[in-house]
Design an enzyme around this catalytic site. Structure first.
Site, PDB file in Angstrom:
ATOM      1  N   HIS A  53       0.850  -1.192   0.000  1.00 50.30           N
ATOM      2  CA  HIS A  53       0.000   0.000   0.000  1.00 50.30           C
ATOM      3  C   HIS A  53       0.888   1.245   0.000  1.00 50.30           C
ATOM      4  CE1 HIS A  53      -4.068  -1.629   1.597  1.00 50.30           C
ATOM      5  NE2 HIS A  53      -3.413  -2.598   0.979  1.00 50.30           N
ATOM      6  N   GLU A  55       0.791   4.002   1.755  1.00 49.64           N
ATOM      7  CA  GLU A  55       1.213   4.476   3.074  1.00 49.64           C
ATOM      8  C   GLU A  55       2.364   3.647   3.633  1.00 49.64           C
ATOM      9  OE1 GLU A  55      -3.398   4.884   3.164  1.00 49.64           O
ATOM     10  OE2 GLU A  55      -1.899   3.678   2.119  1.00 49.64           O
TER      11      GLU A  55
END
Length: 154
Positions: A53, A55
């Protein structure tokens, strides 16, 4: 343009990298004192890994650059509201502030589905949503519209 908008624009540029790879266009940047110390974009499909992901990529890069796992002096800018896994990583890395673009009504774990930051964990990041919402949302809408059109042509 505010500082938050300028930094979100950098996250949008990361999301566009994902878009060009036919990945869901989500981007993130970690910032310390106005300087970008980590960037990331979604690459779950190309990397064949559920952990890839935006993040997590940006947090990993920031930790490596700063030489530690505590990012208490940093903020993260992400184009889509963090999911439970990413919200947990934000809590665990002690990021002081989260700025996201558009809401995720299916998995958003800062406000939309649940607010993990309000639970009794040992760290509670500040957060703000809706920064450049329309631009962040349009990237996702365009991506999924194109994906549906490609599927129809097969």
């Amino acid at each position: 343009m505010t500082d938050d908008e300028m930094l979100m624009q950098l996250a949008i540029e990361q999301a566009k990298k994902a878009y060009r790879l036919n990945e869901v266009p989500i981007g993130a940047v970690v910032v310390k004192d106005g300087e970008v110390v980590g960037t990331g974009y979604n690459r779950r499909e190309t990397g064949k890994n559920a952990l890839y992901h935006a993040e997590l990529e940006a947090i990993d890069a920031a930790c490596k650059k700063l030489g530690g796992w505590r990012l208490w002096q940093c903020e993260i800018y992400v184009t889509l509201e963090p999911c439970p896994m990413c919200a947990g990583a934000i809590i665990n890395s002690r990021l002081k502030r989260v700025v996201y673009g558009c809401e995720d009504y299916k998995a958003g774990s800062v406000k939309s589905v649940i607010n993990l930051f309000e639970l009794p964990y040992n760290h509670k990041p500040e957060y703000i949503g809706g920064v450049l919402r329309q631009e962040c949302s349009s990237l996702l809408t365009d991506f999924f519209r194109e994906l549906r059109e490609k599927k129809k042509s097969y």
